[in-house]
Design a protein around this motif. Sequence first.
Motif, PDB file in Angstrom:
ATOM      1  N   ARG A   1     -11.544   5.985   3.996  1.00  0.00           N
ATOM      2  CA  ARG A   1     -11.529   5.689   2.560  1.00  0.00           C
ATOM      3  C   ARG A   1     -10.454   4.672   2.178  1.00  0.00           C
ATOM      4  N   ILE A   2      -9.586   4.325   3.111  1.00  0.00           N
ATOM      5  CA  ILE A   2      -8.458   3.431   2.829  1.00  0.00           C
ATOM      6  C   ILE A   2      -8.557   2.204   3.726  1.00  0.00           C
ATOM      7  N   GLN A   3      -8.329   1.040   3.169  1.00  0.00           N
ATOM      8  CA  GLN A   3      -8.310  -0.169   3.986  1.00  0.00           C
ATOM      9  C   GLN A   3      -6.967  -0.299   4.699  1.00  0.00           C
ATOM     10  N   GLY A   4      -6.985  -0.938   5.860  1.00  0.00           N
ATOM     11  CA  GLY A   4      -5.754  -1.132   6.620  1.00  0.00           C
ATOM     12  C   GLY A   4      -6.011  -1.964   7.860  1.00  0.00           C
ATOM     13  N   GLU A   5      -4.959  -2.210   8.614  1.00  0.00           N
ATOM     14  CA  GLU A   5      -5.077  -2.973   9.856  1.00  0.00           C
ATOM     15  C   GLU A   5      -5.634  -2.077  10.972  1.00  0.00           C
ATOM     16  N   TYR A   6      -5.976  -2.726  12.092  1.00  0.00           N
ATOM     17  CA  TYR A   6      -6.360  -2.036  13.329  1.00  0.00           C
ATOM     18  C   TYR A   6      -7.585  -1.141  13.158  1.00  0.00           C
ATOM     19  N   ARG A   7      -8.595  -1.680  12.520  1.00  0.00           N
ATOM     20  CA  ARG A   7      -9.831  -0.924  12.329  1.00  0.00           C
ATOM     21  C   ARG A   7     -10.479  -0.548  13.672  1.00  0.00           C
ATOM     22  N   ASP A   8     -10.249  -1.366  14.699  1.00  0.00           N
ATOM     23  CA  ASP A   8     -10.825  -1.083  16.010  1.00  0.00           C
ATOM     24  C   ASP A   8     -10.345   0.257  16.566  1.00  0.00           C
TER      25      ASP A   8
ATOM     26  N   GLN B   1       0.136  14.559  10.441  1.00  0.00           N
ATOM     27  CA  GLN B   1      -0.339  14.522   9.049  1.00  0.00           C
ATOM     28  C   GLN B   1       0.741  13.997   8.111  1.00  0.00           C
ATOM     29  N   ALA B   2       1.980  14.403   8.336  1.00  0.00           N
ATOM     30  CA  ALA B   2       3.081  13.914   7.495  1.00  0.00           C
ATOM     31  C   ALA B   2       3.269  12.409   7.662  1.00  0.00           C
ATOM     32  N   VAL B   3       3.112  11.932   8.889  1.00  0.00           N
ATOM     33  CA  VAL B   3       3.238  10.491   9.146  1.00  0.00           C
ATOM     34  C   VAL B   3       2.083   9.741   8.494  1.00  0.00           C
ATOM     35  N   PHE B   4       0.883  10.317   8.562  1.00  0.00           N
ATOM     36  CA  PHE B   4      -0.278   9.696   7.920  1.00  0.00           C
ATOM     37  C   PHE B   4      -0.058   9.579   6.413  1.00  0.00           C
ATOM     38  N   ASP B   5       0.380  10.668   5.790  1.00  0.00           N
ATOM     39  CA  ASP B   5       0.599  10.657   4.338  1.00  0.00           C
ATOM     40  C   ASP B   5       1.659   9.639   3.934  1.00  0.00           C
ATOM     41  N   LYS B   6       2.636   9.418   4.785  1.00  0.00           N
ATOM     42  CA  LYS B   6       3.733   8.498   4.483  1.00  0.00           C
ATOM     43  C   LYS B   6       3.310   7.036   4.601  1.00  0.00           C
TER      44      LYS B   6
ATOM     45  N   TYR C   1      -5.220  -4.451  -5.097  1.00  0.00           N
ATOM     46  CA  TYR C   1      -4.973  -4.981  -3.755  1.00  0.00           C
ATOM     47  C   TYR C   1      -5.934  -4.308  -2.779  1.00  0.00           C
ATOM     48  N   ARG C   2      -6.076  -4.943  -1.613  1.00  0.00           N
ATOM     49  CA  ARG C   2      -6.896  -4.324  -0.566  1.00  0.00           C
ATOM     50  C   ARG C   2      -6.068  -3.336   0.245  1.00  0.00           C
ATOM     51  N   TYR C   3      -4.947  -3.814   0.778  1.00  0.00           N
ATOM     52  CA  TYR C   3      -4.035  -2.918   1.494  1.00  0.00           C
ATOM     53  C   TYR C   3      -2.683  -3.593   1.685  1.00  0.00           C
ATOM     54  N   GLY C   4      -1.679  -2.789   1.948  1.00  0.00           N
ATOM     55  CA  GLY C   4      -0.348  -3.292   2.266  1.00  0.00           C
ATOM     56  C   GLY C   4      -0.066  -3.080   3.747  1.00  0.00           C
ATOM     57  N   PHE C   5       1.004  -3.698   4.227  1.00  0.00           N
ATOM     58  CA  PHE C   5       1.329  -3.568   5.648  1.00  0.00           C
ATOM     59  C   PHE C   5       2.835  -3.699   5.854  1.00  0.00           C
TER      60      PHE C   5
ATOM     61  N   LYS D   1      -0.142   5.845   5.093  1.00  0.00           N
ATOM     62  CA  LYS D   1      -1.574   5.557   4.981  1.00  0.00           C
ATOM     63  C   LYS D   1      -1.870   4.381   4.075  1.00  0.00           C
ATOM     64  N   PHE D   2      -0.996   4.097   3.085  1.00  0.00           N
ATOM     65  CA  PHE D   2      -1.204   2.954   2.201  1.00  0.00           C
ATOM     66  C   PHE D   2      -0.416   1.721   2.658  1.00  0.00           C
ATOM     67  N   LEU D   3       0.216   1.821   3.822  1.00  0.00           N
ATOM     68  CA  LEU D   3       1.054   0.728   4.315  1.00  0.00           C
ATOM     69  C   LEU D   3       0.517   0.141   5.613  1.00  0.00           C
ATOM     70  N   GLY D   4      -0.822   0.243   5.790  1.00  0.00           N
ATOM     71  CA  GLY D   4      -1.484  -0.456   6.888  1.00  0.00           C
ATOM     72  C   GLY D   4      -1.703   0.335   8.153  1.00  0.00           C
ATOM     73  N   TRP D   5      -1.210   1.601   8.222  1.00  0.00           N
ATOM     74  CA  TRP D   5      -1.254   2.331   9.484  1.00  0.00           C
ATOM     75  C   TRP D   5      -2.211   3.526   9.456  1.00  0.00           C
ATOM     76  N   ASN D   6      -3.058   3.596   8.437  1.00  0.00           N
ATOM     77  CA  ASN D   6      -3.987   4.719   8.322  1.00  0.00           C
ATOM     78  C   ASN D   6      -4.932   4.826   9.516  1.00  0.00           C
ATOM     79  N   ASN D   7      -5.469   3.698   9.970  1.00  0.00           N
ATOM     80  CA  ASN D   7      -6.449   3.727  11.058  1.00  0.00           C
ATOM     81  C   ASN D   7      -5.828   4.174  12.379  1.00  0.00           C
ATOM     82  N   VAL D   8      -4.642   3.669  12.674  1.00  0.00           N
ATOM     83  CA  VAL D   8      -3.977   4.012  13.934  1.00  0.00           C
ATOM     84  C   VAL D   8      -3.635   5.501  13.974  1.00  0.00           C
ATOM     85  N   ILE D   9      -3.009   5.991  12.899  1.00  0.00           N
ATOM     86  CA  ILE D   9      -2.579   7.389  12.880  1.00  0.00           C
ATOM     87  C   ILE D   9      -3.780   8.327  12.902  1.00  0.00           C
ATOM     88  N   ALA D  10      -4.789   8.024  12.110  1.00  0.00           N
ATOM     89  CA  ALA D  10      -5.978   8.882  12.067  1.00  0.00           C
ATOM     90  C   ALA D  10      -6.699   8.894  13.413  1.00  0.00           C
TER      91      ALA D  10
END
Length: 250
Positions: free
Chosen positions: A142-149, A101-106, A70-74, A108-117
């Motif tokens: 390194r992870i695909q997700g929503e909100y790349r902007d 960091q804990a929120v990112f780890d939780k 898969y590309r990413y989940g959300f 990051k594979f569910l579409g929110w990596n870009n926002v949190i980072a």
Amino acid sequence: MLKHRKPSFLRFFLLLSALPMLLLAQRQDCYVIRTDGGRVRGRELSADAKGNLVLNVDDKMTMPFKVGEYRYGFVPKPAEVTTLEKLFQENKYEELLKNAQAVFDKYKFLGWNNVIAALQAESYLAAGNTNEARRCIAAAHRIQGEYRDKLNGAIVKLYIADKEYDKAEAILNRQLRVADEQLAAQAFCLMGEMAEAKDDKKQAVLEYLKVLMLFEGKECADMRSLAKSKALRLMREMKDPRVDKIAAYE
């Protein structure tokens, strides 16, 4: 003459009847983007530490997606992300970084990596820590997700902090070529920040005023408010006689 009214219990019954459908619609906001670009919707989505996903389609069937399938989940915006955004808006960067960091780890594979980072990186940049900002951006990149902007905005701010203005401008020019008002408003605001970094206050004000004058609507309201406050601050520093006119501009 008495007017006929629908019995109140009927309204209550109709509301109760619609409630399961409303809840179902909310729970259908989870999805997985497959490698071919197709979207698979479901009610719930979970991820393990390695990035393997399990999509609960309809409480009767589940679909596993291993890393590479898969590309990413959300999932809909988690409460923890909303809390981080609120802390950022209130400039509580230290508190944000304690929890981010804990929120990112939780998620990051569910579409929110870009926002949190992005929230992490911009908080580190506010504290002058470019190395940690760079680490957060690299982890999300390194992870695909929503909100790349959102992540692109943090990348631009990192380039500005590193005085790599050409790289920052290249990203912003790409944003301006996309027919998206929010991205364009963000780009002009960041161009203003870049001009400030170069100590060109007049150009910075011009870029901020572009946001204020060119964009309207609820989607750009936050960016307009930010640009206006930044423009007014610089205009007061420069003792610009037009400051009151801009302050009154809605």
